[in-house]
Design a protein around this motif. Sequence first.
Motif, PDB file in Angstrom:
ATOM      1  N   MET A   1      59.516  58.628  36.713  1.00 19.21           N
ATOM      2  CA  MET A   1      59.112  58.930  35.534  1.00 19.21           C
ATOM      3  C   MET A   1      58.198  57.684  35.054  1.00 19.21           C
ATOM      4  N   SER A   2      57.103  58.418  34.186  1.00 17.25           N
ATOM      5  CA  SER A   2      56.143  57.250  33.746  1.00 17.25           C
ATOM      6  C   SER A   2      56.444  56.673  32.491  1.00 17.25           C
ATOM      7  N   LEU A   3      55.654  55.733  32.070  1.00 10.43           N
ATOM      8  CA  LEU A   3      55.876  55.062  30.819  1.00 10.43           C
ATOM      9  C   LEU A   3      55.889  56.070  29.618  1.00 10.43           C
ATOM     10  N   VAL A   4      54.695  56.946  29.710  1.00  9.90           N
ATOM     11  CA  VAL A   4      54.525  57.748  28.713  1.00  9.90           C
ATOM     12  C   VAL A   4      55.742  58.620  28.318  1.00  9.90           C
ATOM     13  N   THR A   5      56.428  59.181  29.333  1.00 10.06           N
ATOM     14  CA  THR A   5      57.503  60.193  29.480  1.00 10.06           C
ATOM     15  C   THR A   5      58.713  59.144  28.936  1.00 10.06           C
ATOM     16  N   ASP A   6      58.776  57.998  29.100  1.00 10.14           N
ATOM     17  CA  ASP A   6      59.948  56.986  28.807  1.00 10.14           C
ATOM     18  C   ASP A   6      59.612  56.854  27.097  1.00 10.14           C
ATOM     19  N   VAL A   7      58.283  56.867  26.823  1.00  8.20           N
ATOM     20  CA  VAL A   7      58.335  56.274  25.349  1.00  8.20           C
ATOM     21  C   VAL A   7      58.552  57.607  24.511  1.00  8.20           C
ATOM     22  N   LEU A   8      58.087  59.018  24.963  1.00 11.73           N
ATOM     23  CA  LEU A   8      58.178  60.136  24.345  1.00 11.73           C
ATOM     24  C   LEU A   8      59.763  60.310  24.091  1.00 11.73           C
ATOM     25  N   LEU A   9      60.495  60.248  25.274  1.00 10.99           N
ATOM     26  CA  LEU A   9      61.900  60.375  25.203  1.00 10.99           C
ATOM     27  C   LEU A   9      62.654  59.335  24.332  1.00 10.99           C
ATOM     28  N   THR A  57      58.507  66.594  28.968  1.00 16.09           N
ATOM     29  CA  THR A  57      58.706  67.282  30.120  1.00 16.09           C
ATOM     30  C   THR A  57      57.606  68.415  30.682  1.00 16.09           C
ATOM     31  N   GLY A  58      56.516  68.393  29.894  1.00 13.68           N
ATOM     32  CA  GLY A  58      55.257  69.376  30.293  1.00 13.68           C
ATOM     33  C   GLY A  58      55.907  70.840  30.116  1.00 13.68           C
ATOM     34  N   ASN A  59      56.552  70.962  28.924  1.00 15.08           N
ATOM     35  CA  ASN A  59      56.894  72.295  28.950  1.00 15.08           C
ATOM     36  C   ASN A  59      56.162  72.813  27.550  1.00 15.08           C
ATOM     37  N   PRO A  60      54.939  73.311  27.807  1.00 16.21           N
ATOM     38  CA  PRO A  60      54.274  73.832  26.633  1.00 16.21           C
ATOM     39  C   PRO A  60      55.089  74.789  25.661  1.00 16.21           C
ATOM     40  N   GLY A  61      55.728  75.750  26.495  1.00 19.12           N
ATOM     41  CA  GLY A  61      56.472  76.694  25.705  1.00 19.12           C
ATOM     42  C   GLY A  61      57.423  76.620  24.470  1.00 19.12           C
TER      43      GLY A  61
END
Length: 91
Positions: A1-9, A57-61
């Motif tokens: 996981m990237s830093l951006v994903t960690d920050v968003l979560l 998660t990259g889920n735009p839906g």
Amino acid sequence: MSLVTDVLLGGAGAFIVLSAVVLYRVVRGPTMQDRVIAVNAIGTNIVVIIALVAAATGNPGALDIAIVYALLNFVMSIAISKFTVERGGVL
């Protein structure tokens, strides 16, 4: 996981904690207006949580779900406010 994903979560987790804190105001009151505002705040936090998880998660839906939930939250808030005014619950 990237830093951006960690920050968003992590941000989503912070909003979950904030919603749990606001839940106290829903339970304890003291007035109906306090409870309505607290439920509206929790609903808004849920919309933000869904948006943050969708971005992570990259889920735009899931953003469509967040928009629909925001609209339902707004309508619910208006309906409860109208009900309390008609019932005479406003001081």
